[in-house]
Design an enzyme around this catalytic site. Structure first.
Site, PDB file in Angstrom:
ATOM      1  N   GLU A  10       6.626   6.367   1.479  1.00  0.00           N
ATOM      2  CA  GLU A  10       6.435   5.139   1.114  1.00  0.00           C
ATOM      3  C   GLU A  10       7.536   4.535  -0.060  1.00  0.00           C
ATOM      4  O   GLU A  10       8.190   5.642  -0.496  1.00  0.00           O
ATOM      5  CB  GLU A  10       4.816   4.634   1.018  1.00  0.00           C
ATOM      6  CG  GLU A  10       5.141   5.555   0.071  1.00  0.00           C
ATOM      7  CD  GLU A  10       3.044   5.005   0.137  1.00  0.00           C
ATOM      8  OE1 GLU A  10       2.759   4.208   0.756  1.00  0.00           O
ATOM      9  OE2 GLU A  10       2.066   6.223  -0.813  1.00  0.00           O
ATOM     10  N   TYR A  69      -8.619   1.120  -7.163  1.00  0.00           N
ATOM     11  CA  TYR A  69      -8.413   0.042  -7.204  1.00  0.00           C
ATOM     12  C   TYR A  69      -8.071  -0.678  -5.728  1.00  0.00           C
ATOM     13  O   TYR A  69      -7.766  -0.163  -4.664  1.00  0.00           O
ATOM     14  CB  TYR A  69      -8.006   0.131  -8.285  1.00  0.00           C
ATOM     15  CG  TYR A  69      -6.216   0.174  -7.520  1.00  0.00           C
ATOM     16  CD1 TYR A  69      -5.469   1.196  -7.526  1.00  0.00           C
ATOM     17  CD2 TYR A  69      -5.079  -1.601  -7.219  1.00  0.00           C
ATOM     18  CE1 TYR A  69      -4.670   1.666  -7.106  1.00  0.00           C
ATOM     19  CE2 TYR A  69      -3.802  -0.806  -7.422  1.00  0.00           C
ATOM     20  CZ  TYR A  69      -3.196   0.061  -6.991  1.00  0.00           C
ATOM     21  OH  TYR A  69      -2.368   0.716  -6.572  1.00  0.00           O
ATOM     22  N   ARG A 111     -16.735  13.061 -22.640  1.00  0.00           N
ATOM     23  CA  ARG A 111     -14.776  13.276 -21.676  1.00  0.00           C
ATOM     24  C   ARG A 111     -14.636  15.258 -21.225  1.00  0.00           C
ATOM     25  O   ARG A 111     -15.446  16.080 -22.139  1.00  0.00           O
ATOM     26  CB  ARG A 111     -13.282  13.935 -23.109  1.00  0.00           C
ATOM     27  CG  ARG A 111     -12.195  14.415 -22.135  1.00  0.00           C
ATOM     28  CD  ARG A 111     -10.824  14.084 -22.861  1.00  0.00           C
ATOM     29  NE  ARG A 111      -9.354  14.407 -21.758  1.00  0.00           N
ATOM     30  CZ  ARG A 111      -9.689  15.836 -21.554  1.00  0.00           C
ATOM     31  NH1 ARG A 111     -10.487  16.498 -22.227  1.00  0.00           N
ATOM     32  NH2 ARG A 111      -8.536  15.869 -20.350  1.00  0.00           N
ATOM     33  N   ARG A 143     -11.398  -0.519   2.592  1.00  0.00           N
ATOM     34  CA  ARG A 143     -10.473   0.539   2.003  1.00  0.00           C
ATOM     35  C   ARG A 143     -10.766   0.775   0.892  1.00  0.00           C
ATOM     36  O   ARG A 143     -10.875   2.395   0.396  1.00  0.00           O
ATOM     37  CB  ARG A 143      -8.833   0.161   2.567  1.00  0.00           C
ATOM     38  CG  ARG A 143      -8.221   0.588   1.763  1.00  0.00           C
ATOM     39  CD  ARG A 143      -6.466   0.543   1.480  1.00  0.00           C
ATOM     40  NE  ARG A 143      -6.115  -0.156   0.801  1.00  0.00           N
ATOM     41  CZ  ARG A 143      -5.119  -1.034   0.651  1.00  0.00           C
ATOM     42  NH1 ARG A 143      -3.839  -0.855   1.470  1.00  0.00           N
ATOM     43  NH2 ARG A 143      -4.823  -1.663  -0.301  1.00  0.00           N
ATOM     44  N   LYS A 184      -6.154   4.964  -2.712  1.00  0.00           N
ATOM     45  CA  LYS A 184      -6.264   4.177  -3.661  1.00  0.00           C
ATOM     46  C   LYS A 184      -6.072   3.989  -5.002  1.00  0.00           C
ATOM     47  O   LYS A 184      -7.663   3.110  -5.791  1.00  0.00           O
ATOM     48  CB  LYS A 184      -5.617   2.779  -3.398  1.00  0.00           C
ATOM     49  CG  LYS A 184      -4.998   1.825  -3.698  1.00  0.00           C
ATOM     50  CD  LYS A 184      -5.224   0.675  -2.661  1.00  0.00           C
ATOM     51  CE  LYS A 184      -4.431  -0.732  -3.480  1.00  0.00           C
ATOM     52  NZ  LYS A 184      -2.962  -0.545  -3.505  1.00  0.00           N
ATOM     53  N   LEU A 196      -0.435   5.618   1.991  1.00  0.00           N
ATOM     54  CA  LEU A 196      -1.497   4.312   1.768  1.00  0.00           C
ATOM     55  C   LEU A 196      -1.304   4.096   2.813  1.00  0.00           C
ATOM     56  O   LEU A 196      -0.321   3.343   2.933  1.00  0.00           O
ATOM     57  CB  LEU A 196      -1.225   3.598   0.252  1.00  0.00           C
ATOM     58  CG  LEU A 196      -2.564   2.384   0.420  1.00  0.00           C
ATOM     59  CD1 LEU A 196      -3.486   3.281  -0.835  1.00  0.00           C
ATOM     60  CD2 LEU A 196      -2.209   1.605  -0.339  1.00  0.00           C
TER      61      LEU A 196
HETATM   62  N1  PDD Z   1       0.315  -1.944  -3.742  1.00  0.00           N
HETATM   63  N2  PDD Z   1       1.612   1.827  -0.675  1.00  0.00           N
HETATM   64  C1  PDD Z   1       1.903   1.772  -1.995  1.00  0.00           C
HETATM   65  C2  PDD Z   1       1.703   2.615  -2.922  1.00  0.00           C
HETATM   66  C3  PDD Z   1       1.012   0.957  -2.432  1.00  0.00           C
HETATM   67  O1  PDD Z   1       0.262   0.255  -3.874  1.00  0.00           O
HETATM   68  C4  PDD Z   1       0.955  -0.351  -1.724  1.00  0.00           C
HETATM   69  C5  PDD Z   1      -0.335  -1.462  -2.513  1.00  0.00           C
HETATM   70  C6  PDD Z   1       0.887  -0.314  -0.853  1.00  0.00           C
HETATM   71  C7  PDD Z   1       0.843  -1.516  -0.030  1.00  0.00           C
HETATM   72  O2  PDD Z   1      -0.454  -1.833   0.613  1.00  0.00           O
HETATM   73  P1  PDD Z   1      -1.250  -2.646   0.902  1.00  0.00           P
HETATM   74  O3  PDD Z   1      -0.130  -3.618   1.952  1.00  0.00           O
HETATM   75  O4  PDD Z   1      -2.807  -2.929   1.305  1.00  0.00           O
HETATM   76  O5  PDD Z   1      -1.029  -3.909  -0.292  1.00  0.00           O
HETATM   77  C8  PDD Z   1       1.281   0.764  -0.122  1.00  0.00           C
HETATM   78  C9  PDD Z   1      -0.472  -2.872  -4.616  1.00  0.00           C
HETATM   79  C10 PDD Z   1      -0.093  -3.996  -4.302  1.00  0.00           C
HETATM   80  C11 PDD Z   1       0.134  -2.425  -5.896  1.00  0.00           C
HETATM   81  O6  PDD Z   1       0.116  -1.424  -6.231  1.00  0.00           O
HETATM   82  O7  PDD Z   1      -0.067  -3.444  -6.858  1.00  0.00           O
END
Ligand code: PDD
Length: 285
Positions: free
Chosen positions: A182, A33, A100, A52, A149, A207
């Site tokens: 993170e 996603y 499945r 990405r 992601k 990420l």
């Molecule tokens: N999340 N780390 C994780 C685990 C994340 O899920 C996200 C983003 C980020 C930051 O990535 P970016 O700067 O590209 O948004 C770092 C999104 C916003 C979400 O899951 O809603």
């Protein structure tokens, strides 16, 4: 006005926007996603997010269901049909629908594509940034490829819930060696006690945030340096400032970690400056 979602080629009212019970995204989190910020009705940093996305798909060996160009059209259409001024657009691509079985379907099935959008309250976000977040630390129990992601976010769900139940807003993951990886849905940064701006290197343990990437440019333009390295939880407790970055929070100050006050207990000046400058460095489409 009913919200509209895009589901595999059709724009549908939310109540009719459904996926199959044997969708692999649903059964195995076999899906990736992206979340992009929408500002002034425009998509922010589409190119970086779609780059990405392509990488996530290729690591998962999921085919792109439509061209990047067509995807851009769908994203804009969903933003327009939902009349989003300020908010986010969410897109999810899964391996598709099949009986499945963990192994990839053979022959391959069509990958699925869902896009939704929603408004965010900008005043509320800005007010939160004025106040700053309380976070708690949690052990990082995630798999070894969180640089992809995927929608497999159960540890993130539990971490965020644990934070809320402790009266905090967000959680910072800490690896088995005591280093912060993170946050539950954003990247973590500190300004150390001696004034160094530090964020973890983008390896397989975090990420590679798009907001993180753009923040690098903002920092560079200010003539400041970044130490891209792992930092410990103790270093974070002793930091002058802490903040997180993500597409929906931009640069969001953190004012306490595990109940310990960070710096003055107020959002730090560097986080504030980076937040103010941020959109001068984004691409608006
Ligand atoms: N999340 N780390 C994780 C685990 C994340 O899920 C996200 C983003 C980020 C930051 O990535 P970016 O700067 O590209 O948004 C770092 C999104 C916003 C979400 O899951 O809603």
């Amino acid at each position: 006005m009913s919200r509209i979602a895009y589901v595999n080629g059709r724009y549908l009212p939310m109540r009719d926007a459904k996926v199959h019970v044997e969708d692999r995204g649903y059964q195995f989190a076999d899906a990736v996603y992206e979340v992009c910020e929408v500002r002034g009705g425009r998509l922010i940093d589409e190119r970086r997010h779609l780059d990405r996305l392509k990488r996530s798909l290729s690591e998962m060996r999921i085919a792109m269901p439509v061209t990047v160009r067509a995807l851009g059209v769908v994203l804009r259409e969903v933003i327009a049909r939902n009349r989003i001024g300020y908010g986010l657009v969410y897109l999810q691509i899964g391996r598709g629908v099949a009986r499945r079985d963990p192994a990839f379907p053979l022959p391959a099935v069509a990958p699925s594509l869902v896009v939704t959008a929603r408004s965010l309250n900008r005043t509320k976000n800005d007010a939160l940034a004025e106040k700053g977040l309380a976070v708690v630390s949690v052990p990082d129990t995630r798999w070894g490829r969180v640089d992809i992601k995927t929608t497999g976010l159960l540890p993130n769900v539990l971490a965020r819930q644990a934070a809320i139940e402790q009266g905090a807003r967000d959680a910072w993951f800490v690896d088995k060696d005591g280093f912060v990886t993170e946050a539950a849905s954003s990247n973590a940064w500190i300004v150390t006690a001696n004034g160094k701006l530090v964020t973890r290197q983008a390896d397989h343990a975090i990420l590679r945030g798009i907001t993180r990437m753009v923040t690098f440019e903002v920092v560079k333009a200010q003539g400041l340096a970044i130490e891209e390295r792992a930092f410990t939880l103790d270093e974070a407790y002793a930091a002058r400032e802490a903040f997180v970055t993500s597409a929906t929070q931009i640069v969001m100050p953190v004012v306490s970690i595990d109940g310990r006050t960070i710096g003055s207990g107020k959002p730090g000046p560097l986080a504030g400056a980076l937040r103010r400058e941020f959109h001068r460095y984004t691409e608006t489409g």
